[in-house]
Write a protein that holds these residues in place. Structure first.
Motif, PDB file in Angstrom:
ATOM      1  N   THR A 130      88.546  56.877  53.654  1.00 47.76           N
ATOM      2  CA  THR A 130      89.642  56.014  53.218  1.00 47.76           C
ATOM      3  C   THR A 130      90.272  56.573  51.945  1.00 47.76           C
ATOM      4  O   THR A 130      89.709  57.446  51.285  1.00 47.76           O
ATOM      5  CB  THR A 130      89.137  54.594  52.956  1.00 47.76           C
ATOM      6  OG1 THR A 130      88.222  54.621  51.854  1.00 47.76           O
ATOM      7  CG2 THR A 130      88.433  54.021  54.183  1.00 47.76           C
ATOM      8  N   VAL A 131      91.447  56.022  51.615  1.00 51.03           N
ATOM      9  CA  VAL A 131      92.094  56.427  50.367  1.00 51.03           C
ATOM     10  C   VAL A 131      91.178  56.110  49.187  1.00 51.03           C
ATOM     11  O   VAL A 131      91.028  56.906  48.258  1.00 51.03           O
ATOM     12  CB  VAL A 131      93.451  55.714  50.211  1.00 51.03           C
ATOM     13  CG1 VAL A 131      94.067  56.045  48.867  1.00 51.03           C
ATOM     14  CG2 VAL A 131      94.396  56.099  51.343  1.00 51.03           C
ATOM     15  N   ARG A 132      90.554  54.936  49.237  1.00 51.24           N
ATOM     16  CA  ARG A 132      89.655  54.543  48.149  1.00 51.24           C
ATOM     17  C   ARG A 132      88.510  55.542  48.013  1.00 51.24           C
ATOM     18  O   ARG A 132      88.168  55.974  46.905  1.00 51.24           O
ATOM     19  CB  ARG A 132      89.103  53.140  48.411  1.00 51.24           C
ATOM     20  CG  ARG A 132      88.113  52.681  47.328  1.00 51.24           C
ATOM     21  CD  ARG A 132      87.404  51.390  47.680  1.00 51.24           C
ATOM     22  NE  ARG A 132      88.299  50.238  47.676  1.00 51.24           N
ATOM     23  CZ  ARG A 132      88.796  49.684  48.760  1.00 51.24           C
ATOM     24  NH1 ARG A 132      88.474  50.174  49.970  1.00 51.24           N
ATOM     25  NH2 ARG A 132      89.595  48.640  48.688  1.00 51.24           N
ATOM     26  N   GLU A 133      87.884  55.915  49.138  1.00 44.70           N
ATOM     27  CA  GLU A 133      86.755  56.851  49.086  1.00 44.70           C
ATOM     28  C   GLU A 133      87.187  58.204  48.534  1.00 44.70           C
ATOM     29  O   GLU A 133      86.416  58.875  47.829  1.00 44.70           O
ATOM     30  CB  GLU A 133      86.148  57.012  50.482  1.00 44.70           C
ATOM     31  CG  GLU A 133      85.406  55.772  50.966  1.00 44.70           C
ATOM     32  CD  GLU A 133      85.044  55.841  52.432  1.00 44.70           C
ATOM     33  OE1 GLU A 133      84.158  55.077  52.851  1.00 44.70           O
ATOM     34  OE2 GLU A 133      85.661  56.636  53.168  1.00 44.70           O
TER      35      GLU A 133
ATOM     36  N   LEU B  62      92.350  55.027  56.705  1.00 38.15           N
ATOM     37  CA  LEU B  62      91.624  56.273  56.944  1.00 38.15           C
ATOM     38  C   LEU B  62      92.587  57.447  56.879  1.00 38.15           C
ATOM     39  O   LEU B  62      93.621  57.451  57.546  1.00 38.15           O
ATOM     40  CB  LEU B  62      90.936  56.240  58.313  1.00 38.15           C
ATOM     41  CG  LEU B  62      90.035  57.433  58.649  1.00 38.15           C
ATOM     42  CD1 LEU B  62      88.821  57.451  57.726  1.00 38.15           C
ATOM     43  CD2 LEU B  62      89.586  57.369  60.117  1.00 38.15           C
ATOM     44  N   VAL B  63      92.262  58.439  56.066  1.00 40.42           N
ATOM     45  CA  VAL B  63      93.096  59.639  55.922  1.00 40.42           C
ATOM     46  C   VAL B  63      92.221  60.860  56.157  1.00 40.42           C
ATOM     47  O   VAL B  63      91.021  60.760  56.397  1.00 40.42           O
ATOM     48  CB  VAL B  63      93.755  59.705  54.516  1.00 40.42           C
ATOM     49  CG1 VAL B  63      94.747  58.582  54.334  1.00 40.42           C
ATOM     50  CG2 VAL B  63      92.683  59.667  53.421  1.00 40.42           C
TER      51      VAL B  63
ATOM     52  N   LEU C 215     100.637  51.366  53.168  1.00 42.02           N
ATOM     53  CA  LEU C 215      99.877  51.874  54.315  1.00 42.02           C
ATOM     54  C   LEU C 215      99.321  50.707  55.118  1.00 42.02           C
ATOM     55  O   LEU C 215      99.135  49.604  54.579  1.00 42.02           O
ATOM     56  CB  LEU C 215      98.745  52.781  53.842  1.00 42.02           C
ATOM     57  CG  LEU C 215      99.155  54.111  53.170  1.00 42.02           C
ATOM     58  CD1 LEU C 215      97.922  54.825  52.631  1.00 42.02           C
ATOM     59  CD2 LEU C 215      99.902  55.001  54.156  1.00 42.02           C
ATOM     60  N   PRO C 216      99.039  50.904  56.401  1.00 45.92           N
ATOM     61  CA  PRO C 216      98.575  49.800  57.263  1.00 45.92           C
ATOM     62  C   PRO C 216      97.381  49.031  56.684  1.00 45.92           C
ATOM     63  O   PRO C 216      97.338  47.804  56.772  1.00 45.92           O
ATOM     64  CB  PRO C 216      98.187  50.525  58.555  1.00 45.92           C
ATOM     65  CG  PRO C 216      99.051  51.744  58.569  1.00 45.92           C
ATOM     66  CD  PRO C 216      99.204  52.157  57.143  1.00 45.92           C
TER      67      PRO C 216
END
Length: 582
Positions: free
Chosen positions: A432-435, A472-473, A465-466
């Protein structure tokens, strides 16, 4: 790729030490697997002895009841052998998975500890081949080949002991098979390791050529280098073909020669046993059991020899994986700690190849909280100097210090708290962006993450973002543009919170207007930090406290923007040219 740039390969003593280390990590499971294999082999050894006694009993005359009892006992041993073998294989494969997990974790730790300069000089092909093909090869060896080889060794040893227990004469036929076996093994083992190492190295060369061609596809097309690149790949494939042909030659010579060592003992046992039987020195049951035992030796010995080829390939892969840990460190951690954040470059010289310097007697001091812009033509040494100032490379001569302590004397974890490098290269990890962001500071909460994104002008598009921060990226996830990926990398740096930033054209992939906006939005974040900005856009230099002009590996001018304009030197020429007035 030249041999000088390849990552090292571990030698045989290092392999043995590592294998012993792995064995000490899992003693209970290791001895449990060996115990089960021994019991399974012992159960299998009952059959020849029982059959020999049955043949002798039939010769002398016996009852069907005795035959039935022998067959029942034989069936019991076969069932026991089957059950024990099943659990022995199960425990061995579980052990193999645990060992393989240890190997992978150790390799990742060693790879992440590699000096950046070594990774760059070695190229991506060698490291990628080790992380893919070598790990796969070793995985098969650990999961399947090594357990099967262990079973074969245990079975062969116990079978030989059982055969010799019949009588001394059984040793003579067995010894006849030893010379061709020893000669063949010595010939093969003397050549196999180097052959498989060469084979793996050619895969690295192919990976490097393909990776470089794909990554530089636009440059290859622009310069019309398609034929040269195809020819280079063809040469690498030809080398790989020759290497595989060599190892195939070893196998085609070695394995047929082994068949002789299998056939001779069986035939010799029948002939010698039959002769001794006619002389009344041994019984028919002894001859039968001895022949069956020697015949039983063929299968485990054949597996030992056959799997040995796979183990050689696995050992070569293990040597390449362990070799990563043998790269000498480019820094020595000292006890002294910085007294402040003053960054000094003192009479530094640096060479990538150890012969030709690309930096020549460079000296510069960067005050705490000062913003320095480094400009100059391509190839002048700006990025190299920036890497030294970030502690990526150690200087050949001179020193780069923070608070009076050489950067290469600081542990990496502490170094990154003082100075960090941001380049135009970036990576978005799968997650994820956060991770992706909290990699820099695992304890960061959503508020800190969003603040970091806002500081680099990325909060708006991330929240759109959704799933926002949970989107998830990376590979298999949402694709980010180059500019967005670079903003994520910059936000990650903000969370890391180093005091000094070395920005090597960090906004080069963003269009000029967006880059300008980004740099303005970062101003509050950079407040109070030391910043060394390497850029080809001169507006960065205009905003800096001082400008360093790098040319030919030297700092040719150093001063404020106004001072350098007034001096009428090379910087003034660059400024006028950039504004279209030159």
């Amino acid at each position: 790729m030249s041999a000088a740039t390849r990552l090292p390969v571990a030698d045989s003593p290092a392999l043995r030490r590592y294998v012993k280390q792995l064995a000490r990590r899992h003693p209970r499971m290791l001895f449990g697997a060996l115990g089960l294999h021994v019991l399974a082999a012992v159960a299998a050894l009952a059959a020849p002895r029982l059959l020999g006694d049955l043949v002798e009993a039939v010769e002398q005359g016996t009852t069907t009841g005795y035959v039935d009892r022998v067959l029942m006992v034989l069936a019991g041993f076969l069932v026991a052998q089957t059950v024990l073998t099943r659990y022995a294989r199960y425990v061995s494969q579980v052990l193999g998975e645990q060992v393989l997990a240890d190997l992978r974790e150790d390799f990742v730790d060693n790879a992440l500890s590699l000096p950046v300069g070594v990774v760059e000089s070695a190229g991506s092909g060698d490291l990628l081949t080790r992380t893919s093909r070598d790990v796969d090869q070793l995985g098969w060896s650990v999961r399947m080949a090594l357990p099967e080889w262990t079973i074969a060794v245990v079975t062969a040893a116990l079978t030989l002991v059982a055969a010799l227990s019949i009588g001394w004469w059984v040793a003579l036929p067995c010894l006849l098979g030893v010379p061709p076996l020893v000669v063949g093994l010595r010939w093969y083992l003397a050549r196999a390791r180097d052959g498989y190492l060469r084979e793996s190295a050619t895969y690295s060369a192919i990976s490097a050529s393909l990776t470089e061609t794909v990554e530089g596809a636009r440059t290859v097309e622009a310069l019309g280098l398609e034929r040269e690149q195809v020819a280079r790949v063809d040469d690498d494939i030809r080398d790989s073909y020759d290497a595989e042909k060599y190892t195939l030659h070893l196998r085609t010579v070695f394995f047929p020669s082994m068949e002789l060592s299998y056939l001779v003992p069986t035939v010799a046992t029948l002939l010698l046993g039959g002769w001794l039987y006619t002389r009344g020195e041994v019984s028919l049951g002894d001859v039968t059991a001895a022949t069956l035992y020697v015949q039983m030796l063929i299968d485990p010995v054949d597996r030992i020899v056959s799997i040995l080829d796979e183990l050689q390939a696995g050992a070569a892969s293990l040597a390449r994986l362990l070799g990563v840990a043998h790269v000498p460190d480019d820094r020595t951690e000292g006890e002294a700690r910085p007294v402040d954040e003053q960054l000094d470059v003192d009479r530094v010289r640096f060479s990538y190849d150890g012969e030709r310097d690309v930096l020549h007697d460079v000296s510069m001091s960067v005050g705490v909280g000062e913003r320095i812009a480094m400009v100059g033509p391509s190839g002048a040494g700006k990025s190299t100097l920036g890497r030294l100032m970030a502690g990526i490379h150690p200087p050949r001569e001179g020193a780069v210090t923070v608070g009076g302590v050489p950067l290469v004397d600081l542990p990496l974890g502490e170094l990154r708290g003082h100075v960090a490098l941001v380049t135009q290269e970036h990576h978005v990890f799968v997650g994820t962006v956060r991770e992706n962001l909290v990699l820099a500071r695992p304890s960061a909460d959503d508020e800190a993450v969003l603040a970091a994104l806002e500081s680099v002008d990325a909060r708006t598009w991330v929240e759109a973002l959704p799933a926002g921060l949970d989107t998830l990226v990376g590979s298999g996830g949402r694709a980010l543009t180059d500019a967005q990926a670079q903003q994520v990398a910059l936000a990650r740096l903000v969370l890391a919170d180093p005091h000094t930033l070395v920005l090597d054209e960090a906004t080069s992939l963003i269009d000029p207007r967006a880059a300008r906006h980004l740099e303005r939005s970062m101003a509050s974040v950079l407040e109070g930090r030391t910043v060394v900005a390497i850029a080809h856009r001169l507006f960065s230099a205009h905003d800096a406290d001082r400008v360093a002009v790098v040319d030919g590996g030297r700092i040719t001018e150093l001063g404020t923007h106004d001072e350098l304009i007034a001096s009428g030197g090379s910087y003034a020429d660059l400024w006028e040219s950039w504004h279209g007035r030159g």
